[in-house]
Scaffold this active site. Structure first.
Site, PDB file in Angstrom:
ATOM      1  N   ASP B 203      42.369   9.963  19.033  1.00  9.52           N
ATOM      2  CA  ASP B 203      42.827  11.332  19.220  1.00  9.52           C
ATOM      3  C   ASP B 203      44.153  11.452  18.469  1.00  9.52           C
ATOM      4  O   ASP B 203      45.181  10.951  18.929  1.00  9.52           O
ATOM      5  CB  ASP B 203      42.996  11.589  20.719  1.00  9.52           C
ATOM      6  CG  ASP B 203      43.569  12.971  20.994  1.00  9.52           C
ATOM      7  OD1 ASP B 203      44.066  13.613  20.050  1.00  9.52           O
ATOM      8  OD2 ASP B 203      43.531  13.383  22.157  1.00  9.52           O
ATOM      9  N   GLN B 206      48.471  14.444  18.284  1.00 10.24           N
ATOM     10  CA  GLN B 206      49.933  14.336  18.215  1.00 10.24           C
ATOM     11  C   GLN B 206      50.389  13.428  17.081  1.00 10.24           C
ATOM     12  O   GLN B 206      51.581  13.181  16.930  1.00 10.24           O
ATOM     13  CB  GLN B 206      50.497  13.813  19.548  1.00 10.24           C
ATOM     14  CG  GLN B 206      50.279  14.760  20.718  1.00 10.24           C
ATOM     15  CD  GLN B 206      51.074  16.047  20.582  1.00 10.24           C
ATOM     16  OE1 GLN B 206      51.975  16.177  19.756  1.00 10.24           O
ATOM     17  NE2 GLN B 206      50.720  17.050  21.392  1.00 10.24           N
ATOM     18  N   LYS B 229      48.495  22.284  15.569  1.00  8.89           N
ATOM     19  CA  LYS B 229      49.630  21.374  15.724  1.00  8.89           C
ATOM     20  C   LYS B 229      50.155  20.883  14.379  1.00  8.89           C
ATOM     21  O   LYS B 229      51.140  20.154  14.327  1.00  8.89           O
ATOM     22  CB  LYS B 229      49.224  20.199  16.597  1.00  8.89           C
ATOM     23  CG  LYS B 229      48.992  20.592  18.055  1.00  8.89           C
ATOM     24  CD  LYS B 229      49.073  19.394  18.956  1.00  8.89           C
ATOM     25  CE  LYS B 229      48.319  19.587  20.247  1.00  8.89           C
ATOM     26  NZ  LYS B 229      48.886  20.612  21.113  1.00  8.89           N
ATOM     27  N   CYS B 368      49.105  18.650  30.543  1.00  7.38           N
ATOM     28  CA  CYS B 368      47.700  18.233  30.501  1.00  7.38           C
ATOM     29  C   CYS B 368      47.553  16.721  30.559  1.00  7.38           C
ATOM     30  O   CYS B 368      46.627  16.149  29.975  1.00  7.38           O
ATOM     31  CB  CYS B 368      46.976  18.787  29.285  1.00  7.38           C
ATOM     32  SG  CYS B 368      46.745  20.553  29.381  1.00  7.38           S
TER      33      CYS B 368
END
Lengths: 186, 426
Positions: B203, B206, B229, B368
């Site tokens: 993932d 970020q 993002k 989250c």
């Protein structure tokens, strides 16, 4: 309560300015002196709350939480023979708005009848609180109001629905309350 | 390590020039939630809508040809941004969440059975937890969490121990934590997981905004990230998968665009990448995403990362120096621009509200990552996250506001004015 159709038709002037015309966003508070939602009165209630604690003689009680921010409120009520609130106490944990508003609400409604409490609307609650709140913070302010309304239906020591109120559904009395959640993005 | 020329960069981001409701200039430090858009992105999308927008892969007319070309060029740009060996390995999805759900459905339903384990980190955000819980409900598999230590760190040894103990079918982890700010050794952990036969999903939600993604060096089987993002539009994200794996697993969403042939009896799927792009895709969003990736690449991902590290360390050091503030995350050398923190006796929402009065936009809540917050024993934290357009002066404004928070909310012997006595005396 308005039906869905009425609610959709009601705001006649909704698009009096075309919605795609970009205008500076009006802020709820035009007077900068009033912008502080942490007014003295709010902080006073936060630090020196009215009837914070448990009530051993409670006849009605209920719990609620804002799952997204972790605000928690428990309310104990003692109703007298005439169906009036003889005593109302709360315990809780959370932000200033959620805790101060609970204190204000219980102070306001002690001694009132069930009918009076049930007719005390979300709008009344926001007015009682005072400083204008954005939709996200209205949830914090309305938590104790929802728990109080729930407590009236939940006598202690019976099998009345013990479910904890999760203050994230639409607040039925006015579709403008509630606002977007604070939680769901990463 | 050096800072970027933020004066120039800020000119590219129109929104940064505004004031917040209190009248203070905006210091946008909520970039881990979503970033702002440069003119390059706004203009590219605007240009498409004004000059050549049409549906893609369908019409035999000028606009459709032009839109299709721009959409497929966006895929090429994205493939080159992440160093994908083949352009068809780049699937446009609605975002990180949609991409992980696609893998959980398509790969998960065909590769995972009862008693299999999906291994994730305790610090994952919900997008990399809930789809696996749903897979567990469908297949009977289990989701296990790699814990962190008291310094908010996860060591190679602990990862190795959990890989060995659970022999997971899938190891799915964030390259960087959205709450702790930690940057994890993607390449090393991927290689360790492969040694145990696990499929690996990274993932990169970020990570993509802040560091160079090299899918070939990382060698993960699936890599996902979101457009919004990386200064791109909302509603688009990337699902990268190794070609042979994407070819092997079935299509997830069915509909137009993803089929080769449909009969009254059934259908056959398109080749990659259309196989995973049912329906009209996010055309203009893909074009905007490509513009964002080009914009970031022109500045340089390494330089952006260095800039964030300088600002992040200033935040970290500044917060740790303030009485009553606790930083939730590892030491500054193990993270970049994200800092989460707690202030003694003040709820995160009150912190965020108070900071808004100073023009400082931060995130308050559980970000989250509820399991992580539960593991830490807190319900909500405040998070400041820096990006390429933030300045040391903005960081200082944050620190000044945080310093003032405690005095605002500290207990000071206040007495509530009783309503009843107020009424009777007035």
């Amino acid at each position: 309560m308005m039906t869905k159709t009425q609610a959709l038709r009601a705001p006649v002037a909704y698009f009096s300015t075309p919605f795609y015309v970009s205008t500076p966003m009006a802020h709820p508070q035009d007077n900068p002196d009033d912008q502080d939602i942490y007014q003295e009165n709010v902080l006073d209630h936060y630090e020196d709350p009215y009837n914070r604690g448990a009530l051993a003689t409670a006849t009605h009680a209920h719990d609620g939480k804002n799952p997204l921010c972790g605000d928690k409120i428990h309310i104990d009520l003692q109703l007298d023979d005439q169906g009036r609130v003889a005593q109302a106490w709360f315990e809780g944990d959370g932000c200033v708005i959620s805790q101060a508003s609970a204190s204000m609400l219980l102070e306001e409604l002690e001694g009132k009848s069930i009918d009076e409490i049930q007719s005390f609307s979300a709008e009344n609650m926001l007015q009682l609180f005072g400083p204008r709140l954005t939709p996200n913070r209205q949830k914090c302010c309305l938590l104790s109001w929802k728990v109080l309304q729930g407590a009236l239906k939940r006598p202690v020591g019976t099998d009345a629905d013990p479910i904890v109120t999760e203050n994230d559904e639409e607040i039925e009395t006015d579709p403008s309350f509630g606002g977007p959640s604070l939680g769901e993005e990463q | 390590m050096s800072l970027l020329d933020t004066d120039r960069i800020r000119e590219d981001f129109p929104v940064l020039d505004r004031n917040v409701a209190s009248g203070q200039p905006l210091a946008y430090l909520d970039n881990a939630a979503s970033t702002q858009r440069p003119r390059a992105v706004i203009d590219a999308m605007d240009d498409c809508y004004r000059r050549y927008y049409s549906n893609v892969h369908r019409g035999i007319h000028t606009l459709s040809e032009e839109s299709t070309r721009a959409y497929e060029m966006a895929r090429k740009t994205t493939a080159s941004f992440i160093n994908a060996p083949a352009t068809c390995e780049v699937i446009f999805a609605a975002g990180t969440t949609a991409a992980i759900n696609t893998v959980a459905r398509s790969w998960g339903d065909t590769h995972v059975g009862p008693d299999d384990v999906i291994l994730v980190l305790i610090s994952e955000h919900h997008a990399n937890i809930v789809p696996w819980h749903q897979l567990a409900a469908r297949t009977g598999c289990r989701v296990e969490f790699v814990p962190m230590d008291e310094n908010f760190e996860i060591s190679d040894a602990v990862v190795a121990e959990y890989l060995d103990r659970f022999q997971p079918k899938m190891f799915a982890f964030a390259a960087a934590s959205n709450t702790l700010g930690s940057e994890y050794p993607v390449q090393r952990w991927t290689s360790m997981a492969h040694d145990y036969g696990a499929t690996v999903l990274i993932d990169a939600a970020q990570a993509a905004p802040h560091q160079q993604i090299d899918v070939q060096a990382w060698d993960a089987d699936f890599i996902v990230f979101s457009g919004h993002k990386v200064c791109g539009p909302t509603g688009i994200g990337v699902l990268y998968g190794k070609q042979e794996l994407l070819e092997e697993i079935p299509a997830f969403l069915g509909g137009g665009g993803m089929i080769l042939n449909v009969t009254t009896d059934g259908f056959t799927s398109q080749e990659l990448p259309e196989k995973f792009e049912a329906g009209t895709p996010p055309i203009v969003e893909a074009i905007g995403l490509a513009a964002a990736l080009k914009y970031l690449s022109a500045i340089g991902m390494d330089r952006i990362h260095a800039h964030e590290c300088v600002l992040g360390q200033r935040v970290d050091a500044g917060l740790r120096a303030i009485d009553g503030v606790r930083v939730i995350g590892p030491t500054a050398d193990k993270k970049a621009g994200i800092n989460s923190f707690l202030i003694d006796g003040v709820h995160a929402h009150d912190v965020s509200q108070f900071l808004d009065g100073y023009g400082v936009a931060v995130r308050a809540g559980h970000h989250c990552t509820m399991p992580l917050h539960e593991a830490m024993g807190v319900t909500a934290t405040t998070r400041a996250s820096c990006y390429l357009y933030n300045t040391p002066a903005e960081v200082d404004r944050l620190l000044e506001a945080v310093t003032d928070v405690r005095s605002k909310f500290a207990k000071s012997g206040r007495r509530r004015r009783s309503r009843r006595s107020a009424e009777s005396t007035s």
